[in-house]
Write a protein that holds these residues in place. Structure first.
Motif, PDB file in Angstrom:
ATOM      1  N   VAL A  91      19.850 -25.970   7.879  1.00 17.30           N
ATOM      2  CA  VAL A  91      19.215 -24.765   7.364  1.00 17.30           C
ATOM      3  C   VAL A  91      19.590 -23.622   8.292  1.00 17.30           C
ATOM      4  CG1 VAL A  91      17.048 -23.621   6.804  1.00 17.30           C
ATOM      5  CG2 VAL A  91      17.307 -26.089   6.407  1.00 17.30           C
ATOM      6  N   PRO A  92      20.315 -22.609   7.814  1.00 18.93           N
ATOM      7  CA  PRO A  92      20.712 -21.506   8.704  1.00 18.93           C
ATOM      8  C   PRO A  92      19.504 -20.805   9.295  1.00 18.93           C
ATOM      9  CG  PRO A  92      21.940 -21.425   6.635  1.00 18.93           C
ATOM     10  CD  PRO A  92      20.851 -22.450   6.455  1.00 18.93           C
ATOM     11  N   LEU A  93      19.641 -20.371  10.547  1.00 17.29           N
ATOM     12  CA  LEU A  93      18.624 -19.520  11.138  1.00 17.29           C
ATOM     13  C   LEU A  93      18.637 -18.203  10.373  1.00 17.29           C
ATOM     14  CD1 LEU A  93      19.263 -20.000  14.972  1.00 17.29           C
ATOM     15  CD2 LEU A  93      17.480 -21.035  13.598  1.00 17.29           C
ATOM     16  N   ALA A  94      17.533 -17.891   9.740  1.00 15.64           N
ATOM     17  CA  ALA A  94      17.487 -16.702   8.895  1.00 15.64           C
ATOM     18  C   ALA A  94      17.159 -15.484   9.748  1.00 15.64           C
ATOM     19  CB  ALA A  94      16.441 -16.882   7.790  1.00 15.64           C
ATOM     20  N   PHE A  95      18.183 -14.762  10.177  1.00 20.40           N
ATOM     21  CA  PHE A  95      17.968 -13.600  11.024  1.00 20.40           C
ATOM     22  C   PHE A  95      17.564 -12.399  10.166  1.00 20.40           C
ATOM     23  CE2 PHE A  95      20.883 -16.089  13.725  1.00 20.40           C
ATOM     24  CZ  PHE A  95      20.110 -16.148  14.869  1.00 20.40           C
ATOM     25  N   PRO A  99      16.831 -26.566  16.647  1.00 23.89           N
ATOM     26  CA  PRO A  99      17.768 -25.441  16.556  1.00 23.89           C
ATOM     27  C   PRO A  99      19.095 -25.777  17.226  1.00 23.89           C
ATOM     28  CG  PRO A  99      16.067 -24.992  18.179  1.00 23.89           C
ATOM     29  CD  PRO A  99      15.698 -26.292  17.551  1.00 23.89           C
ATOM     30  N   VAL A 100      20.167 -25.269  16.630  1.00 27.11           N
ATOM     31  CA  VAL A 100      21.513 -25.388  17.185  1.00 27.11           C
ATOM     32  C   VAL A 100      22.071 -23.972  17.304  1.00 27.11           C
ATOM     33  CG1 VAL A 100      23.811 -26.389  16.919  1.00 27.11           C
ATOM     34  CG2 VAL A 100      21.806 -27.622  16.040  1.00 27.11           C
ATOM     35  N   VAL A 101      22.461 -23.590  18.512  1.00 25.54           N
ATOM     36  CA  VAL A 101      22.955 -22.244  18.776  1.00 25.54           C
ATOM     37  C   VAL A 101      24.474 -22.281  18.902  1.00 25.54           C
ATOM     38  CG1 VAL A 101      23.020 -20.404  20.508  1.00 25.54           C
ATOM     39  CG2 VAL A 101      20.842 -21.435  19.868  1.00 25.54           C
ATOM     40  N   TYR A 102      25.152 -21.355  18.224  1.00 25.43           N
ATOM     41  CA  TYR A 102      26.611 -21.248  18.298  1.00 25.43           C
ATOM     42  C   TYR A 102      27.000 -20.033  19.140  1.00 25.43           C
ATOM     43  CZ  TYR A 102      28.347 -24.967  15.333  1.00 25.43           C
ATOM     44  OH  TYR A 102      28.718 -26.209  14.857  1.00 25.43           O
ATOM     45  N   THR A 103      27.952 -20.262  20.027  1.00 24.30           N
ATOM     46  CA  THR A 103      28.427 -19.189  20.894  1.00 24.30           C
ATOM     47  C   THR A 103      29.942 -19.054  20.771  1.00 24.30           C
ATOM     48  OG1 THR A 103      28.796 -20.621  22.824  1.00 24.30           O
ATOM     49  CG2 THR A 103      26.590 -19.684  22.554  1.00 24.30           C
ATOM     50  N   LEU A 104      30.410 -17.843  21.025  1.00 27.63           N
ATOM     51  CA  LEU A 104      31.843 -17.562  21.071  1.00 27.63           C
ATOM     52  C   LEU A 104      32.059 -16.608  22.236  1.00 27.63           C
ATOM     53  CD1 LEU A 104      34.014 -16.782  17.902  1.00 27.63           C
ATOM     54  CD2 LEU A 104      34.742 -16.395  20.250  1.00 27.63           C
ATOM     55  N   ASP A 105      32.888 -17.030  23.190  1.00 27.06           N
ATOM     56  CA  ASP A 105      33.012 -16.321  24.456  1.00 27.06           C
ATOM     57  C   ASP A 105      31.608 -16.276  25.080  1.00 27.06           C
ATOM     58  OD1 ASP A 105      35.014 -14.823  26.176  1.00 27.06           O
ATOM     59  OD2 ASP A 105      33.506 -13.269  25.931  1.00 27.06           O
ATOM     60  N   ARG A 106      31.125 -15.149  25.519  1.00 24.92           N
ATOM     61  CA  ARG A 106      29.805 -15.116  26.174  1.00 24.92           C
ATOM     62  C   ARG A 106      28.702 -14.676  25.226  1.00 24.92           C
ATOM     63  NH1 ARG A 106      29.111  -9.703  29.355  1.00 24.92           N
ATOM     64  NH2 ARG A 106      30.630  -8.330  28.403  1.00 24.92           N
ATOM     65  N   TYR A 107      28.977 -14.691  23.932  1.00 26.61           N
ATOM     66  CA  TYR A 107      28.033 -14.147  22.951  1.00 26.61           C
ATOM     67  C   TYR A 107      27.437 -15.241  22.075  1.00 26.61           C
ATOM     68  CZ  TYR A 107      30.638  -9.986  24.315  1.00 26.61           C
ATOM     69  OH  TYR A 107      31.242  -8.997  25.041  1.00 26.61           O
ATOM     70  N   VAL A 108      26.153 -15.106  21.772  1.00 29.07           N
ATOM     71  CA  VAL A 108      25.526 -15.930  20.732  1.00 29.07           C
ATOM     72  C   VAL A 108      25.890 -15.317  19.390  1.00 29.07           C
ATOM     73  CG1 VAL A 108      23.340 -16.689  19.735  1.00 29.07           C
ATOM     74  CG2 VAL A 108      23.631 -16.633  22.220  1.00 29.07           C
ATOM     75  N   VAL A 109      26.508 -16.092  18.518  1.00 30.02           N
ATOM     76  CA  VAL A 109      26.964 -15.548  17.233  1.00 30.02           C
ATOM     77  C   VAL A 109      26.163 -16.069  16.048  1.00 30.02           C
ATOM     78  CG1 VAL A 109      29.299 -15.139  18.084  1.00 30.02           C
ATOM     79  CG2 VAL A 109      28.771 -17.320  16.968  1.00 30.02           C
ATOM     80  N   GLY A 110      25.232 -16.992  16.279  1.00 30.90           N
ATOM     81  CA  GLY A 110      24.426 -17.480  15.168  1.00 30.90           C
ATOM     82  C   GLY A 110      23.922 -18.878  15.439  1.00 30.90           C
ATOM     83  N   GLY A 111      23.444 -19.517  14.402  1.00 29.27           N
ATOM     84  CA  GLY A 111      22.942 -20.870  14.556  1.00 29.27           C
ATOM     85  C   GLY A 111      22.289 -21.381  13.294  1.00 29.27           C
ATOM     86  N   PHE A 112      21.711 -22.556  13.411  1.00 25.16           N
ATOM     87  CA  PHE A 112      21.060 -23.186  12.259  1.00 25.16           C
ATOM     88  C   PHE A 112      20.094 -24.239  12.781  1.00 25.16           C
ATOM     89  CE2 PHE A 112      25.179 -25.194  13.044  1.00 25.16           C
ATOM     90  CZ  PHE A 112      24.841 -26.525  13.229  1.00 25.16           C
ATOM     91  N   TYR A 113      19.265 -24.746  11.884  1.00 31.47           N
ATOM     92  CA  TYR A 113      18.413 -25.882  12.205  1.00 31.47           C
ATOM     93  C   TYR A 113      19.052 -27.151  11.656  1.00 31.47           C
ATOM     94  CZ  TYR A 113      14.626 -22.825  13.630  1.00 31.47           C
ATOM     95  OH  TYR A 113      13.874 -21.897  14.288  1.00 31.47           O
ATOM     96  N   ARG A 114      19.167 -28.148  12.519  1.00 34.98           N
ATOM     97  CA  ARG A 114      19.535 -29.492  12.044  1.00 34.98           C
ATOM     98  C   ARG A 114      18.231 -30.170  11.643  1.00 34.98           C
ATOM     99  NH1 ARG A 114      22.060 -31.219  16.224  1.00 34.98           N
ATOM    100  NH2 ARG A 114      24.193 -30.875  15.500  1.00 34.98           N
TER     101      ARG A 114
END
Length: 425
Positions: A371-375, A337-352
């Protein structure tokens, strides 16, 4: 979607998940108090490894370039986070100058990532234009996108104190280039504009060992809060400076360091009854692209480094990091998993995902897929009453906690390496 986890469904990870879920109010309060004291990195991506017996970050990038892998469903949260970040930094901001990575612009995927960034910050209320680091660019350059749209890359105009474009004076400059070749003169001495991330976040200055030293401090604080062993969320590491592996003495110095770290990992494996043979990953301490990465289970495997003339040499600044295998599987391929953050928030991610790599290898390599993390359900609303491992929001909430710990470590790191800190104090 929760990917298949090829490991026992009992043990430290599920115990960790249960403890995190039970402690959610305390965790969120702890983060809130930390952000009152520390400024988050503007944005980041965090590579995470789930070994079944521990869950840790293995890399944190402060100039993320994969926004194209985030699904449209993730964009509203990204826009909201961008609004909060800009309001905090420069509430009256009208114009944003985005400087992309010249090395990656020929790649269609990166162009789409830049387009996604423009979309996010435009929706956040900013006029966004692209500035070129290429000093030879004298006129706007049209860059086509895969679906018929285009970007416009423009030559930058530097005055003694400000940077912008012709007839475009930005309040804020957003760097999406990691400055691995050093800081261009055109970006230096800009004290009237907000430069995000700051120049000392670039790989010309930054070191991975500094980040993981800060992360170790964060992990210890977090582990104390939860009453747990910080090793469960922290990869052990050591740093090697000025090691010339083209010489026998240099190889021996590297072997000594690697052997000492392997011994520490073996002790932890024995403590937790982990049967797997430990390994370490040896890589550049900075973010040099294309640098050699070694996976080592026995220091003797390094014997032939000095005489091996077929492989590219190792850089002289190295980090030796505890190897954390990934037992995540997506479409029968190894994934992380790869987690993307912007400022202090988790905004999404994907699997490499990489079908040709093993659980102990670097997946950030040619041939990787995403593969996007399917929320299907929000990761911000974990189901505390479900058994560990049974819920996608619970798993993704854990990823988000680890991602935010790495983001907090980046804040510690940037504070410690800020060249102007003494001036501010």
């Amino acid at each position: 979607m929760v990917p298949h986890l090829v490991t026992a469904l009992t043990g430290p990870i599920n115990e960790l998940e249960q403890r995190i879920l039970e402690s959610t109010p305390a965790i969120e309060r702890w983060f809130r108090l930390e952000w009152m004291e520390h400024t988050p990195a503007f944005y980041a991506s965090v590579d995470i490894r789930n070994a079944g017996y521990k869950l840790t970050p293995v890399d944190t990038d402060l100039f993320p370039t994969g926004f194209n892998h985030l699904t449209p469903d993730m964009l509203p949260l990204a826009v909201q986070a961008a609004m909060a970040a800009i309001e905090k930094i420069c509430p009256e901001a009208r114009n944003l100058l985005l400087i992309p990575e010249p090395r990656l612009l020929p790649q269609a995927a990166y162009r789409t990532s830049v387009q996604r960034l423009i979309q996010i910050f435009t929706q956040a209320g900013l006029n966004v234009r692209l500035g070129a680091l290429d000093p030879t660019l004298s006129a706007p350059l049209r860059i086509d996108l895969p679906e018929g749209e285009h970007l416009m890359l423009e030559p930058m105009v530097r005055t003694p104190r400000r940077l912008g474009l012709k007839h475009f004076d930005p309040c804020t400059i957003l760097l999406n280039t990691d400055l691995s070749a050093g800081t261009p003169a055109i970006l230096q001495g800009l004290h009237e504009q907000y430069l995000l991330p700051p120049l000392h976040a670039g790989w010309g200055v930054r070191r991975k060992s500094q980040h993981f030293q800060a992360y170790e401090e964060v992990a210890k604080k977090f582990a104390k809060l939860l009453g747990m062993d910080p090793w469960l969320i922290n990869p052990l590491f050591t740093r090697c400076d000025a090691v010339d592996t083209s010489t026998r003495s240099g190889v021996e110095a590297l072997q000594t360091q690697a052997d000492a770290l392997l011994a520490k990992i073996r002790r932890k494996h024995k403590e937790y009854g982990i049967a797997e043979k430990p390994f370490v990953v040896i890589k550049a301490d900075d973010g040099t692209h294309g640098a050699r990465v070694l996976t080592v289970r026995d220091a003797k495997e390094l014997d032939d480094l000095a005489s091996d003339t077929t492989a590219p040499p190792l850089p002289q600044r190295l980090i030796i990091q505890e190897g954390v295998p990934t037992y995540e599987r997506v479409h029968d391929a190894v994934a992380e998993p790869v987690v993307y953050t912007l400022d202090r928030y988790v905004v999404g991610g994907f699997y490499r995902v990489h079908a040709e790599r093993a659980v102990d290898e670097n997946l950030n390599a040619p041939g990787a897929g995403f593969v996007p993390l399917a929320f299907a359900e929000s990761h911000h609303l974990p189901k505390r009453d479900m058994r560990p491992g049974a819920s996608a929001p619970n798993r993704f909430y854990m990823y988000g906690v680890i991602g935010r710990l790495a983001m907090l470590a980046a804040a510690y790191e940037l504070e410690a390496t800020d060249p102007y800190a003494e001036v501010y104090d």
